[in-house]
Design a protein around this motif. Structure first.
Motif, PDB file in Angstrom:
ATOM      1  N   VAL A  67     -18.125 -13.456   7.810  1.00  0.00           N
ATOM      2  CA  VAL A  67     -17.598 -12.227   8.411  1.00  0.00           C
ATOM      3  C   VAL A  67     -17.074 -11.300   7.317  1.00  0.00           C
ATOM      4  O   VAL A  67     -17.337 -10.085   7.316  1.00  0.00           O
ATOM      5  CB  VAL A  67     -16.497 -12.553   9.431  1.00  0.00           C
ATOM      6  CG1 VAL A  67     -15.812 -11.276   9.904  1.00  0.00           C
ATOM      7  CG2 VAL A  67     -17.080 -13.310  10.619  1.00  0.00           C
ATOM      8  N   ALA A  68     -16.336 -11.853   6.359  1.00  0.00           N
ATOM      9  CA  ALA A  68     -15.801 -11.032   5.270  1.00  0.00           C
ATOM     10  C   ALA A  68     -16.922 -10.423   4.433  1.00  0.00           C
ATOM     11  O   ALA A  68     -16.854  -9.247   4.040  1.00  0.00           O
ATOM     12  CB  ALA A  68     -14.884 -11.880   4.379  1.00  0.00           C
ATOM     13  N   GLU A  69     -17.977 -11.194   4.175  1.00  0.00           N
ATOM     14  CA  GLU A  69     -19.103 -10.685   3.393  1.00  0.00           C
ATOM     15  C   GLU A  69     -19.816  -9.554   4.126  1.00  0.00           C
ATOM     16  O   GLU A  69     -20.179  -8.537   3.528  1.00  0.00           O
ATOM     17  CB  GLU A  69     -20.081 -11.822   3.089  1.00  0.00           C
ATOM     18  CG  GLU A  69     -19.583 -12.849   2.097  1.00  0.00           C
ATOM     19  CD  GLU A  69     -19.498 -12.300   0.682  1.00  0.00           C
ATOM     20  OE1 GLU A  69     -20.192 -11.312   0.387  1.00  0.00           O
ATOM     21  OE2 GLU A  69     -18.725 -12.860  -0.112  1.00  0.00           O
ATOM     22  N   VAL A  70     -20.037  -9.716   5.421  1.00  0.00           N
ATOM     23  CA  VAL A  70     -20.736  -8.678   6.194  1.00  0.00           C
ATOM     24  C   VAL A  70     -19.899  -7.406   6.268  1.00  0.00           C
ATOM     25  O   VAL A  70     -20.421  -6.285   6.116  1.00  0.00           O
ATOM     26  CB  VAL A  70     -21.077  -9.196   7.605  1.00  0.00           C
ATOM     27  CG1 VAL A  70     -21.667  -8.084   8.450  1.00  0.00           C
ATOM     28  CG2 VAL A  70     -22.058 -10.357   7.528  1.00  0.00           C
ATOM     29  N   LEU A  71     -18.612  -7.534   6.507  1.00  0.00           N
ATOM     30  CA  LEU A  71     -17.747  -6.351   6.569  1.00  0.00           C
ATOM     31  C   LEU A  71     -17.740  -5.621   5.226  1.00  0.00           C
ATOM     32  O   LEU A  71     -17.796  -4.377   5.183  1.00  0.00           O
ATOM     33  CB  LEU A  71     -16.326  -6.760   6.957  1.00  0.00           C
ATOM     34  CG  LEU A  71     -16.137  -7.274   8.395  1.00  0.00           C
ATOM     35  CD1 LEU A  71     -14.709  -7.760   8.604  1.00  0.00           C
ATOM     36  CD2 LEU A  71     -16.485  -6.195   9.419  1.00  0.00           C
ATOM     37  N   SER A  72     -17.680  -6.358   4.140  1.00  0.00           N
ATOM     38  CA  SER A  72     -17.715  -5.733   2.823  1.00  0.00           C
ATOM     39  C   SER A  72     -19.055  -5.046   2.579  1.00  0.00           C
ATOM     40  O   SER A  72     -19.107  -3.920   2.044  1.00  0.00           O
ATOM     41  CB  SER A  72     -17.471  -6.786   1.742  1.00  0.00           C
ATOM     42  OG  SER A  72     -17.567  -6.228   0.452  1.00  0.00           O
ATOM     43  N   LEU A  73     -20.143  -5.677   2.982  1.00  0.00           N
ATOM     44  CA  LEU A  73     -21.461  -5.075   2.816  1.00  0.00           C
ATOM     45  C   LEU A  73     -21.573  -3.796   3.640  1.00  0.00           C
ATOM     46  O   LEU A  73     -22.119  -2.787   3.169  1.00  0.00           O
ATOM     47  CB  LEU A  73     -22.542  -6.074   3.233  1.00  0.00           C
ATOM     48  CG  LEU A  73     -23.984  -5.549   3.227  1.00  0.00           C
ATOM     49  CD1 LEU A  73     -24.405  -5.129   1.827  1.00  0.00           C
ATOM     50  CD2 LEU A  73     -24.940  -6.588   3.787  1.00  0.00           C
ATOM     51  N   GLN A  74     -21.068  -3.799   4.853  1.00  0.00           N
ATOM     52  CA  GLN A  74     -21.130  -2.617   5.700  1.00  0.00           C
ATOM     53  C   GLN A  74     -20.350  -1.459   5.081  1.00  0.00           C
ATOM     54  O   GLN A  74     -20.796  -0.307   5.123  1.00  0.00           O
ATOM     55  CB  GLN A  74     -20.599  -2.947   7.098  1.00  0.00           C
ATOM     56  CG  GLN A  74     -21.506  -3.846   7.905  1.00  0.00           C
ATOM     57  CD  GLN A  74     -20.973  -4.131   9.302  1.00  0.00           C
ATOM     58  OE1 GLN A  74     -21.701  -4.575  10.186  1.00  0.00           O
ATOM     59  NE2 GLN A  74     -19.694  -3.890   9.525  1.00  0.00           N
ATOM     60  N   ARG A  75     -19.198  -1.755   4.499  1.00  0.00           N
ATOM     61  CA  ARG A  75     -18.414  -0.696   3.849  1.00  0.00           C
ATOM     62  C   ARG A  75     -19.171  -0.109   2.660  1.00  0.00           C
ATOM     63  O   ARG A  75     -19.177   1.127   2.468  1.00  0.00           O
ATOM     64  CB  ARG A  75     -17.061  -1.258   3.402  1.00  0.00           C
ATOM     65  CG  ARG A  75     -16.087  -1.511   4.536  1.00  0.00           C
ATOM     66  CD  ARG A  75     -14.687  -1.764   4.009  1.00  0.00           C
ATOM     67  NE  ARG A  75     -14.615  -2.993   3.230  1.00  0.00           N
ATOM     68  CZ  ARG A  75     -14.303  -4.175   3.744  1.00  0.00           C
ATOM     69  NH1 ARG A  75     -14.049  -4.311   5.043  1.00  0.00           N
ATOM     70  NH2 ARG A  75     -14.246  -5.252   2.978  1.00  0.00           N
TER      71      ARG A  75
END
Length: 295
Positions: A67-75
């Motif tokens: 979840v943290a990786e996906v949120l960072s990628l989206q940002r």
């Protein structure tokens, strides 16, 4: 003699019939075994796989990391898209401004711009007085032109292939944390569905994202086996990606080691150079002292 011959023929015929019946029975037994094996395989393919406790713990452990990786990628994707849009808008405004200046600038008119007359004849360069009026003096470098054309054709072919893939930033689809968790859990559950149940596009997309963002999850034997069973093509893609990442990491290490080696070699050369210069300085000092002694 006739009796013996008839007896021999009867024995041969009996043996042939027995052999044929045995072959038919063995063939029927093999067919039965093959059918039973295929039925067992079909039954296993239609069953759900059981998820072990270690696998459940691993999936739960990696969920917040994913979840943290996906949120960072989206940002990052959103920031890149916003920067691209801002740059594109500034370029459009600049082009419009330049167009307005070109229209209102009086120096851009044909009356005040010194240009050649449209009625003047065009004189070929090959008909210069120094070269003579002989058309045979015109020479072209065909080899250079051929090389340029060949490289241009290769470049054009490459560009035609690249045109099929757009590298421009696209408007990213932003998912909430709850949506990311839901897709993650659905993809993990889909791996344990029967083999006959194919993965859908969203599940494949989620598994690809996991393999690129958090590939350590697939280093679990059971999960890796389920990926290989459910989608061998996806399993090969994950392996190829991991091999590429390992090669890239090894190249980085090699470059770092090469820089260290070069630095050590440079420092060694500088040390030798300084020692040589020091030796020269000592010799010069001795010569100077000798000259002073003579004086």
């Amino acid at each position: 003699m006739i009796f013996k011959l008839s007896t021999l023929l009867t024995a041969m015929l009996t043996g042939t019939l027995l052999l044929t019946s045995c072959q038919q029975q063995s063939a029927s037994v093999i067919d039965d075994k093959d059918s039973q094996n295929s039925e067992q395989l079909d039954a296993e393919d239609n069953k759900k796989a059981v998820q072990s406790d270690s696998t459940k713990a691993r999936i739960e452990q990696f969920q917040p990391l994913y979840v943290a990786e996906v949120l960072s990628l989206q940002r990052r994707l959103q920031a890149e898209y916003d920067a691209f849009e801002a740059a594109d808008t500034s370029v459009d405004e600049t082009s419009l401004l330049n167009t307005d200046i070109a229209i209102t600038d009086p120096l851009a008119t044909d009356d005040q711009t010194p240009t050649a007359s449209k009625n003047e004849p065009v004189i070929p360069l090959a008909l210069d007085s120094k070269a003579g009026n002989d058309p045979k003096t015109i020479k072209t470098d065909t080899s250079a032109n051929t090389e340029i054309n060949t490289s241009t054709e290769i470049g054009e072919r490459d560009l035609e292939v690249l045109k099929l893939i757009s590298l421009e930033p696209q408007q990213p689809k932003i998912l909430t944390e709850a949506q990311i968790i839901k897709r993650y859990q659905q993809a993990m559950k889909a791996l344990y569905q029967p083999v006959t149940t194919e993965l859908n596009a969203q599940e494949i997309d989620t598994l690809i994202n996991i393999s690129t963002l958090l590939a350590q999850l697939f280093e679990h034997e059971e999960i890796a086996q389920r990926v290989n069973v459910k989608s061998p093509a996806l399993a090969r893609l994950i392996v190829q990606y991991q091999v590429g990442k390992q090669i890239e990491a090894q190249q980085v290490l090699d470059m770092q080691q090469m820089k260290v080696t070069q630095q050590q070699e440079f420092e060694g050369l500088m040390l030798k150079f300084n020692e040589t210069i020091k030796g020269y300085d000592e010799q010069i000092a001795k010569y100077e002292q000798t000259l002073k002694d003579f004086k």
